[in-house]
Write an enzyme that holds these catalytic residues in place. Structure first.
Site, PDB file in Angstrom:
ATOM      1  N   HIS A  59       0.866  -1.179   0.000  1.00  0.00           N
ATOM      2  CA  HIS A  59       0.000   0.000   0.000  1.00  0.00           C
ATOM      3  C   HIS A  59       0.907   1.236   0.000  1.00  0.00           C
ATOM      4  CE1 HIS A  59      -2.698   3.009   1.816  1.00  0.00           C
ATOM      5  NE2 HIS A  59      -3.706   2.236   1.460  1.00  0.00           N
ATOM      6  N   ASP A  93       3.567  -4.298   7.964  1.00  0.00           N
ATOM      7  CA  ASP A  93       2.347  -3.494   7.882  1.00  0.00           C
ATOM      8  C   ASP A  93       1.191  -4.471   8.112  1.00  0.00           C
ATOM      9  OD1 ASP A  93       0.067  -2.217   7.119  1.00  0.00           O
ATOM     10  OD2 ASP A  93       0.814  -1.513   5.180  1.00  0.00           O
ATOM     11  N   GLN A 146      -3.965  -5.083   7.172  1.00  0.00           N
ATOM     12  CA  GLN A 146      -4.935  -6.090   6.714  1.00  0.00           C
ATOM     13  C   GLN A 146      -4.714  -7.422   7.421  1.00  0.00           C
ATOM     14  OE1 GLN A 146      -7.410  -5.281   4.863  1.00  0.00           O
ATOM     15  NE2 GLN A 146      -6.749  -3.363   3.951  1.00  0.00           N
ATOM     16  N   LYS A 198     -10.022  -0.601  10.786  1.00  0.00           N
ATOM     17  CA  LYS A 198     -10.168  -1.841   9.995  1.00  0.00           C
ATOM     18  C   LYS A 198     -10.409  -3.036  10.905  1.00  0.00           C
ATOM     19  CE  LYS A 198      -6.944  -0.369   6.368  1.00  0.00           C
ATOM     20  NZ  LYS A 198      -7.794   0.113   5.300  1.00  0.00           N
ATOM     21  N   CYS A 221      -4.802   2.231  -3.671  1.00  0.00           N
ATOM     22  CA  CYS A 221      -3.585   2.848  -3.103  1.00  0.00           C
ATOM     23  C   CYS A 221      -2.379   1.922  -3.260  1.00  0.00           C
ATOM     24  CB  CYS A 221      -3.769   3.219  -1.637  1.00  0.00           C
ATOM     25  SG  CYS A 221      -5.078   4.384  -1.361  1.00  0.00           S
TER      26      CYS A 221
END
Ligand code: C6P
Length: 406
Positions: A123, A200, A203, A226, A364
């Site tokens: 991303h 990261d 997700q 999220k 993104c």
């Protein structure tokens, strides 16, 4: 465990909404999840009973608000199994967490000629900060690619590791491909070369149980919104040995110990990285979200979402002419696709008119789109409150879009 989705859905008021006179089918969970009543109520409760600035007063309300904030930190520590609360920094989201590390780690550890490895599936939030930091500091960004299934090219990654590599910054789960990267293996490999790894987890954390000590990652970043918590909340986990050395990211209240005319000394971890009045109400909501997830159980969530993914993959495969992006055997519950040569925006508009929320575009992740040579995809991303019937509705909408646009 029996996963009672009908009952779970009752906790999410927005799922009762009608869109264009049809029941909302919300399949844009990778962009942001909906919030259960328990999270919404916790925020109301906070403002009606405990609202105050934190860490600043000895009066009752200030202590109550501080207690709620710091209790959330303890629960986040437990949720991701960090060693200490000093390693848990509240931010306003994954993006801020990633910018913090790029800026502060960069100042501390990156010299001209050094290299940082990221990946083509990142991303922008885990790409642009590293790209810009490397440009500023005279370092080089290395970017391994992916194979046909949308899995990271591990051989290329291994070839890129060398004595100049200072960090690997990569996603745990791709927001476009759904690929769950073999992060434990990569971290073990990187550590053989004394290279730290940032994950990261934007997700990752809402779909999988995350244990940062077991993974042995050096940094882990995620967003509250999220994971069923309010917007504007996020977490940076970092190993103390790095956070202690890294300079503050922002300057102001709370992050100082003593301020003199000519110099300032900084607060202990984690406060050194938390300048200014934080988003207390959001953090209170994040705590309620963690309670909610713990009650359902992350392993149960992962198992149910896997069923959704398998069902959706099967159903969409039966619609002819669909191209899938990301077909790894290790995937989180999202599907990116294109319908023949139909532009993703056109497909998205028709699907929307049927009350179904999917995301369309580059998500993104422009370097990935350029690598794949496509303008974007349609992405359906599932959460534990989604149902097989909703997937059937998505398939009907895709058939309709196909019929109208081919
Ligand atoms: N991806 C999506 O629809 P923020 O905006 O800070 O909460 O999260 C940024 C971010 C970082 N990493 C990954 C892997 C992400 O997926 C995201 C956010 C959303 O895919 C919004 S673009």
């Amino acid at each position: 465990m029996f996963f009672d989705v009908t009952k779970i859905r009752e906790d999410f008021p927005i799922l009762n909404r009608q869109i264009y006179n049809r029941p909302l089918v919300y399949l844009d969970n990778a962009a942001s999840t909906q919030k259960p009543r328990q999270v919404i109520d916790s925020i109301r409760q906070y403002y009606e009973y405990d609202n105050c600035n934190i860490h600043r007063g000895v009066h009752y309300l200030s202590m109550k608000a501080t207690e709620a904030y710091e209790e959330t930190r303890r629960e986040i520590r437990e949720f991701i199994n960090a060693k200490s609360t000093g390693e848990i920094i509240f931010t306003k989201g994954a993006t801020e967490s990633l910018n913090l590390v790029a800026s502060s780690f960069g100042k501390c550890y990156i010299q001209p000629g050094d290299e940082v490895i990221t990946t083509i599936m990142e991303h922008h939030s885990n790409f642009v900060p590293w790209q810009q930091m490397c440009l500023e500091r005279g370092a080089t960004l290395r970017v391994p690619g992916i194979n046909e299934q949308g899995e990271l090219d591990l051989d290329e990654l291994k070839c890129l590791l060398n004595e100049k590599t200072r960090l690997i910054a990569m996603t745990h789960v791709s927001n476009v491909l759904g690929t769950i990267n073999p992060v434990k293996e990569i971290i073990a490999l990187a550590h053989q070369h004394n290279i730290p790894v940032l994950l990261d987890g934007a997700q990752g954390v809402s779909h999988l149980p995350v244990d940062v000590q077991d993974l042995d990652c050096d940094f882990y970043c995620f967003s509250g919104h999220k994971m069923y918590a309010p917007m504007g909340t996020g977490v940076l986990y970092g190993k103390e040995k790095y956070l202690e050395e890294m300079p503050p990211y922002q300057l102001g209240g709370e992050m100082i110990r003593d301020v003199y005319i000519d110099h300032t000394t900084f607060n202990d971890l984690p406060f050194k990285f938390e300048a200014g009045t934080p988003n207390v109400e959001g953090v209170v909501g994040l705590r309620a979200a963690i309670h909610y997830l713990n009650k359902l159980g992350m392993a149960n969530i992962a198992a149910y979402e896997e069923q959704l993914l398998v069902y959706a993959t099967e159903k969409l495969s039966s619609v002819g002419g669909i191209r899938f992006y990301g077909t790894s055997a290790h995937k989180a519950s999202l599907i990116s696709f294109l319908i023949g040569d139909v532009h993703p925006y056109d497909a998205g508009m028709i699907i929307d008119k049927m009350g179904i929320a999917v995301r369309t575009g580059h998500h993104c992740a422009m370097p990935l789109m350029n690598f794949l040579k496509i303008p974007g995809t349609v992405r359906a991303s599932f959460a534990f409150y989604n149902t097989m019937e909703e997937i059937d509705l998505l398939v009907s909408a895709i058939l309709k879009a196909k019929e109208m646009l081919s």
